[in-house]
Design a protein around this motif. Sequence first.
Motif, mmCIF file in Angstrom:
data_model
loop_
_atom_site.group_PDB
_atom_site.id
_atom_site.type_symbol
_atom_site.label_atom_id
_atom_site.label_comp_id
_atom_site.label_asym_id
_atom_site.label_seq_id
_atom_site.Cartn_x
_atom_site.Cartn_y
_atom_site.Cartn_z
ATOM 1 N N HIS A 144 40.488 30.466 36.871
ATOM 2 C CA HIS A 144 40.185 30.681 35.443
ATOM 3 C C HIS A 144 39.376 31.960 35.260
ATOM 4 C CE1 HIS A 144 41.639 26.721 35.366
ATOM 5 N NE2 HIS A 144 40.522 26.050 35.272
ATOM 6 N N VAL A 145 38.400 32.174 36.148
ATOM 7 C CA VAL A 145 37.575 33.384 36.072
ATOM 8 C C VAL A 145 38.463 34.623 36.202
ATOM 9 C CG1 VAL A 145 35.796 34.732 37.263
ATOM 10 C CG2 VAL A 145 35.463 32.283 36.870
ATOM 11 N N GLN A 146 39.347 34.626 37.197
ATOM 12 C CA GLN A 146 40.222 35.773 37.410
ATOM 13 C C GLN A 146 41.146 36.001 36.213
ATOM 14 O OE1 GLN A 146 42.152 34.751 41.093
ATOM 15 N NE2 GLN A 146 40.207 34.722 42.217
ATOM 16 N N ASP A 147 41.643 34.905 35.611
ATOM 17 C CA ASP A 147 42.510 35.037 34.437
ATOM 18 C C ASP A 147 41.767 35.692 33.281
ATOM 19 O OD1 ASP A 147 44.670 33.855 35.720
ATOM 20 O OD2 ASP A 147 44.195 31.844 34.998
ATOM 21 N N LEU A 148 40.518 35.258 33.048
ATOM 22 C CA LEU A 148 39.726 35.840 31.959
ATOM 23 C C LEU A 148 39.417 37.309 32.224
ATOM 24 C CD1 LEU A 148 37.121 33.129 30.863
ATOM 25 C CD2 LEU A 148 38.959 34.114 29.489
ATOM 26 N N VAL A 149 39.061 37.631 33.458
ATOM 27 C CA VAL A 149 38.776 39.028 33.803
ATOM 28 C C VAL A 149 40.001 39.886 33.528
ATOM 29 C CG1 VAL A 149 38.322 40.597 35.726
ATOM 30 C CG2 VAL A 149 36.964 38.517 35.476
ATOM 31 N N ALA A 150 41.176 39.404 33.944
ATOM 32 C CA ALA A 150 42.405 40.170 33.736
ATOM 33 C C ALA A 150 42.757 40.292 32.254
ATOM 34 C CB ALA A 150 43.564 39.513 34.492
ATOM 35 N N ALA A 168 39.108 45.896 29.474
ATOM 36 C CA ALA A 168 39.638 47.049 28.737
ATOM 37 C C ALA A 168 39.735 48.219 29.702
ATOM 38 C CB ALA A 168 38.713 47.386 27.562
ATOM 39 N N PRO A 169 40.590 49.211 29.393
ATOM 40 C CA PRO A 169 40.698 50.372 30.293
ATOM 41 C C PRO A 169 39.330 51.013 30.536
ATOM 42 C CG PRO A 169 42.432 50.407 28.640
ATOM 43 C CD PRO A 169 41.498 49.296 28.249
ATOM 44 N N GLY A 170 38.973 51.083 31.807
ATOM 45 C CA GLY A 170 37.683 51.668 32.158
ATOM 46 C C GLY A 170 36.503 50.749 31.933
ATOM 47 N N ARG A 171 36.750 49.553 31.400
ATOM 48 C CA ARG A 171 35.665 48.606 31.135
ATOM 49 C C ARG A 171 36.074 47.219 31.629
ATOM 50 N NH1 ARG A 171 35.613 51.533 26.201
ATOM 51 N NH2 ARG A 171 33.669 52.635 25.827
ATOM 52 N N PRO A 172 36.050 46.991 32.919
ATOM 53 C CA PRO A 172 36.416 45.666 33.430
ATOM 54 C C PRO A 172 35.398 44.619 32.995
ATOM 55 C CG PRO A 172 35.479 47.017 35.177
ATOM 56 C CD PRO A 172 35.653 47.915 33.996
ATOM 57 N N LEU A 173 35.902 43.441 32.697
ATOM 58 C CA LEU A 173 35.003 42.342 32.350
ATOM 59 C C LEU A 173 34.281 41.884 33.608
ATOM 60 C CD1 LEU A 173 34.193 40.259 30.053
ATOM 61 C CD2 LEU A 173 35.861 38.739 31.141
ATOM 62 N N PRO A 174 32.951 41.866 33.612
ATOM 63 C CA PRO A 174 32.234 41.396 34.809
ATOM 64 C C PRO A 174 32.546 39.922 35.083
ATOM 65 C CG PRO A 174 30.753 42.572 33.311
ATOM 66 C CD PRO A 174 32.026 42.328 32.559
ATOM 67 N N ALA A 175 32.760 39.599 36.351
ATOM 68 C CA ALA A 175 33.053 38.212 36.713
ATOM 69 C C ALA A 175 31.946 37.256 36.281
ATOM 70 C CB ALA A 175 33.312 38.103 38.213
ATOM 71 N N PRO A 176 30.648 37.633 36.373
ATOM 72 C CA PRO A 176 29.608 36.710 35.904
ATOM 73 C C PRO A 176 29.734 36.377 34.416
ATOM 74 C CG PRO A 176 28.627 38.353 37.340
ATOM 75 C CD PRO A 176 30.048 38.789 37.086
ATOM 76 N N MET A 177 30.206 37.344 33.605
ATOM 77 C CA MET A 177 30.407 37.054 32.187
ATOM 78 C C MET A 177 31.558 36.075 31.992
ATOM 79 S SD MET A 177 29.484 37.350 29.089
ATOM 80 C CE MET A 177 28.279 38.683 29.105
ATOM 81 N N ALA A 178 32.627 36.234 32.779
ATOM 82 C CA ALA A 178 33.745 35.282 32.707
ATOM 83 C C ALA A 178 33.286 33.889 33.097
ATOM 84 C CB ALA A 178 34.888 35.738 33.607
ATOM 85 N N ARG A 179 32.436 33.793 34.129
ATOM 86 C CA ARG A 179 31.917 32.483 34.536
ATOM 87 C C ARG A 179 31.050 31.882 33.434
ATOM 88 N NH1 ARG A 179 31.569 34.980 39.774
ATOM 89 N NH2 ARG A 179 29.374 35.562 39.445
ATOM 90 N N LEU A 180 30.271 32.719 32.753
ATOM 91 C CA LEU A 180 29.442 32.233 31.652
ATOM 92 C C LEU A 180 30.317 31.702 30.511
ATOM 93 C CD1 LEU A 180 26.699 31.832 30.303
ATOM 94 C CD2 LEU A 180 26.816 34.214 29.520
ATOM 95 N N MET A 181 31.414 32.401 30.222
ATOM 96 C CA MET A 181 32.331 31.934 29.174
ATOM 97 C C MET A 181 32.884 30.557 29.514
ATOM 98 S SD MET A 181 34.514 35.367 28.274
ATOM 99 C CE MET A 181 33.736 36.863 27.637
#
Length: 217
Positions: free
Chosen positions: A154-160, A164-177
């Motif tokens: 789920h974390v990897q899906d949210l990150v992907a 945004a171009p040049g602005r990857p979603l940090p994995a810790p933020m995906a885990r928080l979501m």
Amino acid sequence: MPPLSMPSIPQSAEPAASRHAAPVAKNRRGLETRERVLAVTRGLISAHGYAEVTLDQISAEAGVAKSSLLWHFGSKEMLLAEAATSLFRQIGEELGAEPHHGRTAARRLENSFDRVADYLTANPEAKGVVLALLFSGSVPASVREEIRRGWDSHVQDLVAALSAPGRPLPAPMARLMIATIHGCYCHWYASDRSEPIAAFLAPARELFADWLRSRDR
């Protein structure tokens, strides 16, 4: 001169496509059966609660022998875990299939919350099954490991989906979501559920969407 005789072709010398067709078809049928079993299991969980679902019920409704269920899934607990986590895998697959062009990360996030709300409304016990199995002391470690893999996915899906171009979603933020979605679900399920779950998810949806908008400015 005697007529030329054509060499006989051994029956085993079939075209390569024919030789490979049977295993491919068998594999496809196996995947279809597996998805049918998972769908039947989710339906039984929604109708009766996960504690009341038995392998005999799943076997009868899916038309699959109980011995086959155990061979494929290993245990009732693993089957329940896969049935529940498969819902969120589907959400991730749908998010990954969405075109990013023309949609901001914040808009994609709002859409992902909409889908989570739809899935949990249709399958209210799905996440409860995952949490119950996770915290049960009698559940084998292999089941908890399956749940952990599901959450990592789920974390990897949210990150992907939300990078945004040049602005990857940090994995810790995906885990928080994901943790926030779990918390909203628990609050909704513990209430009388007279309000739609979307109302419980709305504050988190706006909070994270605002964060993404500020990040992308």
